[in-house]
Design a protein around this motif. Structure first.
Motif, PDB file in Angstrom:
ATOM      1  N   GLU A 164       0.806  -1.212   0.000  1.00 50.29           N
ATOM      2  CA  GLU A 164       0.000   0.000   0.000  1.00 50.29           C
ATOM      3  C   GLU A 164       0.848   1.275   0.000  1.00 50.29           C
ATOM      4  OE1 GLU A 164      -3.272   2.072   2.895  1.00 50.29           O
ATOM      5  OE2 GLU A 164      -3.378  -0.098   2.632  1.00 50.29           O
ATOM      6  N   ASN A 165       1.974   1.253   0.716  1.00 53.82           N
ATOM      7  CA  ASN A 165       2.709   2.496   0.970  1.00 53.82           C
ATOM      8  C   ASN A 165       4.009   2.687   0.197  1.00 53.82           C
ATOM      9  OD1 ASN A 165       0.774   3.275   2.928  1.00 53.82           O
ATOM     10  ND2 ASN A 165       1.784   1.958   4.428  1.00 53.82           N
ATOM     11  N   ASP A 166       4.637   1.629  -0.276  1.00 57.94           N
ATOM     12  CA  ASP A 166       5.968   1.745  -0.870  1.00 57.94           C
ATOM     13  C   ASP A 166       5.924   1.825  -2.396  1.00 57.94           C
ATOM     14  OD1 ASP A 166       7.044   1.624   1.703  1.00 57.94           O
ATOM     15  OD2 ASP A 166       7.310  -0.549   1.623  1.00 57.94           O
ATOM     16  N   ASP A 167       6.921   2.517  -2.958  1.00 53.12           N
ATOM     17  CA  ASP A 167       7.063   2.662  -4.409  1.00 53.12           C
ATOM     18  C   ASP A 167       7.892   1.481  -4.923  1.00 53.12           C
ATOM     19  OD1 ASP A 167       6.991   3.616  -6.978  1.00 53.12           O
ATOM     20  OD2 ASP A 167       8.459   5.213  -6.631  1.00 53.12           O
ATOM     21  N   ILE A 168       7.240   0.370  -5.121  1.00 48.96           N
ATOM     22  CA  ILE A 168       7.897  -0.896  -5.448  1.00 48.96           C
ATOM     23  C   ILE A 168       8.127  -0.988  -6.959  1.00 48.96           C
ATOM     24  CG2 ILE A 168       7.695  -3.402  -5.266  1.00 48.96           C
ATOM     25  CD1 ILE A 168       5.623  -2.786  -2.950  1.00 48.96           C
ATOM     26  N   ARG A 169       9.261  -1.561  -7.326  1.00 43.97           N
ATOM     27  CA  ARG A 169       9.602  -1.743  -8.730  1.00 43.97           C
ATOM     28  C   ARG A 169       9.483  -3.209  -9.143  1.00 43.97           C
ATOM     29  NH1 ARG A 169      11.035   2.997  -6.529  1.00 43.97           N
ATOM     30  NH2 ARG A 169      12.170   4.426  -7.854  1.00 43.97           N
ATOM     31  N   ILE A 170       9.350  -3.417 -10.449  1.00 46.02           N
ATOM     32  CA  ILE A 170       9.477  -4.738 -11.056  1.00 46.02           C
ATOM     33  C   ILE A 170      10.784  -4.701 -11.843  1.00 46.02           C
ATOM     34  CG2 ILE A 170       8.532  -6.422 -12.671  1.00 46.02           C
ATOM     35  CD1 ILE A 170       6.728  -6.062 -10.266  1.00 46.02           C
ATOM     36  N   LEU A 171      11.670  -5.649 -11.537  1.00 49.13           N
ATOM     37  CA  LEU A 171      12.972  -5.735 -12.193  1.00 49.13           C
ATOM     38  C   LEU A 171      13.074  -7.051 -12.953  1.00 49.13           C
ATOM     39  CD1 LEU A 171      15.308  -4.663  -9.219  1.00 49.13           C
ATOM     40  CD2 LEU A 171      14.208  -3.183 -10.911  1.00 49.13           C
ATOM     41  N   TYR A 172      14.082  -7.136 -13.790  1.00 51.88           N
ATOM     42  CA  TYR A 172      14.421  -8.412 -14.389  1.00 51.88           C
ATOM     43  C   TYR A 172      15.594  -8.994 -13.615  1.00 51.88           C
ATOM     44  CZ  TYR A 172      16.215 -12.039 -17.334  1.00 51.88           C
ATOM     45  OH  TYR A 172      16.679 -13.257 -17.767  1.00 51.88           O
ATOM     46  N   ASN A 173      15.406 -10.146 -13.006  1.00 53.09           N
ATOM     47  CA  ASN A 173      16.456 -10.902 -12.335  1.00 53.09           C
ATOM     48  C   ASN A 173      17.208 -10.082 -11.271  1.00 53.09           C
ATOM     49  OD1 ASN A 173      17.521 -13.466 -12.079  1.00 53.09           O
ATOM     50  ND2 ASN A 173      19.237 -13.029 -13.428  1.00 53.09           N
ATOM     51  N   HIS A 174      16.487  -9.260 -10.535  1.00 51.66           N
ATOM     52  CA  HIS A 174      17.036  -8.413  -9.460  1.00 51.66           C
ATOM     53  C   HIS A 174      18.071  -7.410  -9.974  1.00 51.66           C
ATOM     54  CE1 HIS A 174      14.902 -10.742  -6.482  1.00 51.66           C
ATOM     55  NE2 HIS A 174      15.386 -11.830  -7.024  1.00 51.66           N
ATOM     56  N   ASN A 175      18.054  -7.124 -11.250  1.00 48.17           N
ATOM     57  CA  ASN A 175      18.994  -6.181 -11.852  1.00 48.17           C
ATOM     58  C   ASN A 175      18.337  -4.805 -11.887  1.00 48.17           C
ATOM     59  OD1 ASN A 175      20.633  -4.640 -13.510  1.00 48.17           O
ATOM     60  ND2 ASN A 175      20.968  -6.257 -15.007  1.00 48.17           N
ATOM     61  N   ASP A 176      18.835  -3.883 -11.050  1.00 49.36           N
ATOM     62  CA  ASP A 176      18.196  -2.566 -10.989  1.00 49.36           C
ATOM     63  C   ASP A 176      18.523  -1.692 -12.196  1.00 49.36           C
ATOM     64  OD1 ASP A 176      20.793  -1.790 -10.309  1.00 49.36           O
ATOM     65  OD2 ASP A 176      20.287  -1.297  -8.248  1.00 49.36           O
ATOM     66  N   ASP A 177      19.282  -2.228 -13.157  1.00 47.28           N
ATOM     67  CA  ASP A 177      19.476  -1.540 -14.433  1.00 47.28           C
ATOM     68  C   ASP A 177      18.348  -1.869 -15.416  1.00 47.28           C
ATOM     69  OD1 ASP A 177      21.855  -0.354 -13.653  1.00 47.28           O
ATOM     70  OD2 ASP A 177      23.101  -1.977 -14.439  1.00 47.28           O
ATOM     71  N   ILE A 178      17.545  -2.885 -15.089  1.00 48.32           N
ATOM     72  CA  ILE A 178      16.450  -3.276 -15.980  1.00 48.32           C
ATOM     73  C   ILE A 178      15.139  -3.164 -15.196  1.00 48.32           C
ATOM     74  CG2 ILE A 178      15.520  -5.026 -17.535  1.00 48.32           C
ATOM     75  CD1 ILE A 178      18.347  -6.203 -17.742  1.00 48.32           C
ATOM     76  N   VAL A 179      14.644  -1.932 -15.128  1.00 46.82           N
ATOM     77  CA  VAL A 179      13.376  -1.656 -14.447  1.00 46.82           C
ATOM     78  C   VAL A 179      12.262  -1.836 -15.473  1.00 46.82           C
ATOM     79  CG1 VAL A 179      12.012   0.045 -13.183  1.00 46.82           C
ATOM     80  CG2 VAL A 179      14.503  -0.037 -12.865  1.00 46.82           C
ATOM     81  N   LEU A 180      11.360  -2.770 -15.183  1.00 45.42           N
ATOM     82  CA  LEU A 180      10.269  -3.068 -16.109  1.00 45.42           C
ATOM     83  C   LEU A 180       9.008  -2.281 -15.785  1.00 45.42           C
ATOM     84  CD1 LEU A 180      10.792  -6.933 -16.268  1.00 45.42           C
ATOM     85  CD2 LEU A 180      11.514  -5.217 -17.958  1.00 45.42           C
ATOM     86  N   ALA A 181       8.818  -1.944 -14.525  1.00 44.51           N
ATOM     87  CA  ALA A 181       7.619  -1.201 -14.118  1.00 44.51           C
ATOM     88  C   ALA A 181       7.858  -0.627 -12.723  1.00 44.51           C
ATOM     89  CB  ALA A 181       6.399  -2.119 -14.118  1.00 44.51           C
ATOM     90  N   ARG A 182       7.014   0.357 -12.357  1.00 41.44           N
ATOM     91  CA  ARG A 182       7.145   1.000 -11.047  1.00 41.44           C
ATOM     92  C   ARG A 182       5.774   1.433 -10.567  1.00 41.44           C
ATOM     93  NH1 ARG A 182       8.990   6.539 -10.946  1.00 41.44           N
ATOM     94  NH2 ARG A 182       8.107   7.120  -8.965  1.00 41.44           N
ATOM     95  N   LYS A 183       5.496   1.124  -9.316  1.00 38.47           N
ATOM     96  CA  LYS A 183       4.199   1.476  -8.742  1.00 38.47           C
ATOM     97  C   LYS A 183       3.953   2.983  -8.843  1.00 38.47           C
ATOM     98  CE  LYS A 183       1.513   1.379  -4.516  1.00 38.47           C
ATOM     99  NZ  LYS A 183       1.630   1.321  -3.063  1.00 38.47           N
ATOM    100  N   GLY A 184       4.961   3.786  -8.513  1.00 38.40           N
ATOM    101  CA  GLY A 184       4.824   5.243  -8.544  1.00 38.40           C
ATOM    102  C   GLY A 184       4.533   5.797  -9.929  1.00 38.40           C
ATOM    103  N   ALA A 185       4.902   5.061 -10.962  1.00 36.12           N
ATOM    104  CA  ALA A 185       4.638   5.485 -12.338  1.00 36.12           C
ATOM    105  C   ALA A 185       3.289   4.960 -12.840  1.00 36.12           C
ATOM    106  CB  ALA A 185       5.754   5.001 -13.254  1.00 36.12           C
ATOM    107  N   GLY A 186       2.650   4.127 -12.023  1.00 31.88           N
ATOM    108  CA  GLY A 186       1.353   3.580 -12.414  1.00 31.88           C
ATOM    109  C   GLY A 186       1.438   2.453 -13.429  1.00 31.88           C
TER     110      GLY A 186
END
Length: 184
Positions: A57-79
């Protein structure tokens, strides 16, 4: 005690679908509640129902590929991703960025079945170890912060990560035993 981000791999429900508006999605239960995962011999971990609700509910969580923060697939804050805390676990609905060739490649691999599951990067806030009669330990995660969820082809725990977790667990057990003995 220092708290580090941990990861846990779950082979679970992961699907590709096309919405009525034409957008492509990767969806599924990313963390099933009540499912024991063996981290190493005789040591298991389980997310309890609702353990991630506050974070979802509260955190801006990301979806990554294989825990690689260079490959951000989606972000809660971006909708571009939504999370639902369901009775069965954490349901993820990620919109695939069709302008991103990496995202489309990952979508195709998930759809084909080459990438079978989700993994969560999390920080445990409340844990309850259960010492069982068979000498195994089941660690109940009752509250945690989700940092990211990853679309993953392989389990997240490498031998090094497991060794670090095992050392941390043994250290914690020693401290608990020492406190009990001092109390006598």
């Amino acid at each position: 005690m220092k708290t580090n981000k941990r990861t846990l791999f779950c082979v679970s429900e992961m699907q590709c679908r096309e919405a009525s508006d034409g957008t492509r999605h990767i969806t599924g239960i990313a963390v099933p509640y009540g499912q024991q995962t063996e981290l190493w011999r005789d040591y298991y971990e389980v997310f309890e129902r609702g353990s991630l609700a506050e974070s979802l509910e509260n955190d801006d969580i990301r979806i990554l590929y294989n825990h690689n923060d260079d490959i951000v697939l989606a972000r809660k804050g971006a909708g571009t991703v939504t999370f639902e805390d369901r009775e069965s676990g954490v349901f993820v609905d990620m919109i695939v960025n069709e302008s991103d060739s990496q995202a489309m490649d990952i979508y195709a691999r998930v759809k084909r079945g080459d990438i079978p599951g989700w993994s969560i990067g999390f920080i445990p806030e409340k844990e309850e170890p259960e010492y069982r009669a068979d000498k195994s330990v089941l660690n109940h995660i009752t509250k945690a912060r989700a940092v990211e969820f990853s679309v993953c082809p392989f389990p997240a725990y490498s031998q090094t990560e497991i060794s670090a977790r095992k050392a941390e667990s043994l250290s914690t057990r020693k401290e608990e035993i020492k406190k009990r003995l001092e109390a006598l």
